[in-house]
Design an enzyme around this catalytic site. Sequence first.
Site, mmCIF file in Angstrom:
data_model
loop_
_atom_site.group_PDB
_atom_site.id
_atom_site.type_symbol
_atom_site.label_atom_id
_atom_site.label_comp_id
_atom_site.label_asym_id
_atom_site.label_seq_id
_atom_site.Cartn_x
_atom_site.Cartn_y
_atom_site.Cartn_z
ATOM 1 N N HIS A 22 0.683 -1.363 -0.351
ATOM 2 C CA HIS A 22 -0.005 -0.307 -0.079
ATOM 3 C C HIS A 22 1.442 1.684 -0.029
ATOM 4 C CE1 HIS A 22 0.330 1.125 4.059
ATOM 5 N NE2 HIS A 22 0.173 -0.067 4.677
ATOM 6 N N GLU A 67 -5.071 2.236 2.196
ATOM 7 C CA GLU A 67 -5.277 0.706 3.581
ATOM 8 C C GLU A 67 -5.204 1.440 5.363
ATOM 9 O OE1 GLU A 67 -3.308 -2.566 6.213
ATOM 10 O OE2 GLU A 67 -2.418 -0.117 5.982
#
Lengths: 460, 460
Positions: free
Chosen positions: B276, B320
């Site tokens: 991420h 995330e």
Amino acid sequence: MRAIAVLAGVAALATAGGPAAAEDLAAGAAAVRDRALADGVAWSLVESLTTEIGPRPTGSPAQARARDWAVAKLTALGFQNVRAEPFEAEAWVRGVERAEVVAPFPQPLRVLGLGRSVSTPKGGITAEIALFGSLDELIALPPGALKGKIAVVSQAMTRTMDGAGYGAVNRNRTQGAAEASRRGAVAYLVRSLSTDDTRLPHAGAMRQAEDAPAIPAAALSVPDAQLLERMVARGQPVRVRLVLESRSIAKTPAWNVVGELPGRERPDEVIVVGGHLDSWDPGTGAIDDGAGLAITTAAAKLAGEGGRRRTIRVVMWGAEELDDSGEAYAAAHAAEAGKIVVVGESDTGAGPVWQARLPKGSPEHPAMKAFVAALAPLKVVVSRDPAGPGGSDIADLVKLGTPSVNLTPDTSRYFDLHHSADDTLDKIDPRALAQSVAVWASFLYTVAASDIDFRALRTP
Amino acid sequence: MRAIAVLAGVAALATAGGPAAAEDLAAGAAAVRDRALADGVAWSLVESLTTEIGPRPTGSPAQARARDWAVAKLTALGFQNVRAEPFEAEAWVRGVERAEVVAPFPQPLRVLGLGRSVSTPKGGITAEIALFGSLDELIALPPGALKGKIAVVSQAMTRTMDGAGYGAVNRNRTQGAAEASRRGAVAYLVRSLSTDDTRLPHAGAMRQAEDAPAIPAAALSVPDAQLLERMVARGQPVRVRLVLESRSIAKTPAWNVVGELPGRERPDEVIVVGGHLDSWDPGTGAIDDGAGLAITTAAAKLAGEGGRRRTIRVVMWGAEELDDSGEAYAAAHAAEAGKIVVVGESDTGAGPVWQARLPKGSPEHPAMKAFVAALAPLKVVVSRDPAGPGGSDIADLVKLGTPSVNLTPDTSRYFDLHHSADDTLDKIDPRALAQSVAVWASFLYTVAASDIDFRALRTP
């Protein structure tokens, strides 16, 4: 162990009224050592100081609370003549601080202003940085070469057990801003004098130039210094914004807190040991120098309880970080300097002590042989070099002719923590602390129970 | 090594047009592995991201810079169909934060607000703390028991290589404030979910109660939590002042950045891997999760360069930390979920990978045997347990039936750094990073060069 301790106590009693014989000294030192290894006083002192007082820089409200704490603790431990000796000290009080890269790669930086930094103008300073791998690279530049720049010295510090790594880069912090200002810099940043890789900068004092403008100065955390190095390596100008606020106080009250265990035969012969009570503000002053005053206080109590021949005096110096308390102490005690048998300070952490440097000419004296014998299980090397001045709290007494001793801890980990927010109780290993107490207590016992005259042993 | 790599290249070429035979797969996987161990792409990616972008939380100006960085890097590395897929995400933006003990032992505390904390009222909250050794102790209290108090949960975290230590205390951060609020607390402090002893708190998300007031919540550094424990142990009420400011944004633009190395025979069969792109704000997002996207991107390039049978797609998920990017990705790609061969994310640091958990039923398949053979010198244990959902960025795809793989790094050191200011490039060991790339690259190669169908292998 217990049997030896009892026997040693008997031996010590047997010699009351005269100096202990060499074998009694050795047994007494060993007994004091063994009691120290099982003693909890040093831990309880540093636990109390860090928990109940915390950071206590000169000029802070905590400074007076620390003084009262010290007086109360020394009194409760049975020290006599407990007093807070006042003097005037310089103070530097931190305000708002922040820094960031503004171009070409904007992101925040972690900094801590250095003691004696001036504030930035309102709104801060935004300028291009000039980065150097060492202070010598900066010094090689001619006047004006750093005009309008923020100078940065990003030299890494070497981890050593004897503090040599700190000595090698210390002037980057203390002298860097002055050298940068002489060349036209508007501010100065130094890579923290740190052997760790945490994102916590390490504070500390600096000196402004007398022949150039006083400028703002701060320490970068190690990862932030590395970040600037990587940005500079990309070749574009790197611009940093720096906001530093602080307040300088020329004279503020401070105190050296003192307690004594008076000698029974020669009370006017005084052994002076201690640590310093003030601390930098980011941490809680656990290893710098709660540990040092806890070690020496606990050692003095173990070595002097019940009274030896000579007086053992503990001094908790009150303003070490800007170098004021040692000078004040020496000035106040110049008249008795000739009667101070030996002086020592514990101010490089919580141990273990790895090296003893004894007063010149003394290692062959029976009293010091007794001390060295007690050191054997403690893994302490007796240096061939005699003791040096030993730090700013005792250097002025040493200048007056007072012999000194250096019982030096392993500093391999000390400079991970020193002057940073990480200077907290959890970093102290209770076993290493107890070992330090054992070394100091053995030394104090042998000197206090004997008539050793370090001055007389100096002649070559 | 070089000779093996050349031979393997020949073997791979020889099988173009059909799935590689088992022995070709093994040789190809070994060759990709060996190239990975000498490859610098992952390091250069995470070095660039941390230096040129730095912290990049959702809702920050750096978020868009990170998106542009990702598009530029994937393009420069030769990925195709590079795009930023937009979605809407929640954001939480930190403001001024500070905390201190006001009585009985005044001293500052180091805190970091938790994501979704609310701000304290103007002037902060000053209240007595109620300290608990675990969240269960707090939960055992009846409603109203914490009225007017600042609840503190100070449970230590266990260091483990598999993340179990984090799992055991994670709810202290995510659910503690809600449980405290239900019992009347006005604020909540949690000991950082950290295995280190630095004075740096660790950030992270929390959930407010739906049936009780939203309250301010922050993490204490480990030494600060220990300090409060020691103060509370003295028996007097401990009062803390807490100032937390923040801004919550219900919907803000975010992007999952994607690039592909299209398959030559079965381009519609897609292997999805990534890390991420967003990070918490105190550090620079080096281990969380610059490392993860660097590892998977470098591995994809090594495994897929020139084209394999199937498509390898790298996804740099964009939000995330508050759990939005995985859901958005699965929603946008639900129609093709049935064609995603396998999905995996690297989001627990920079390695080394110590364990592989393969899709259920697959370890005996010739393709996976080729992968496992390539793992041998990399010291990776193949677990008897099949892969789990694998984290919030891929869990929603897994719910749609997509097989997953877990290639899990040793997290022994990860939680020293995770979500803290210490998440910086210097904490990454380039050799461990290269080992991770080698593991991922070997896996991607064997799946992309074969026709292994993980769905078909699931039946017991």
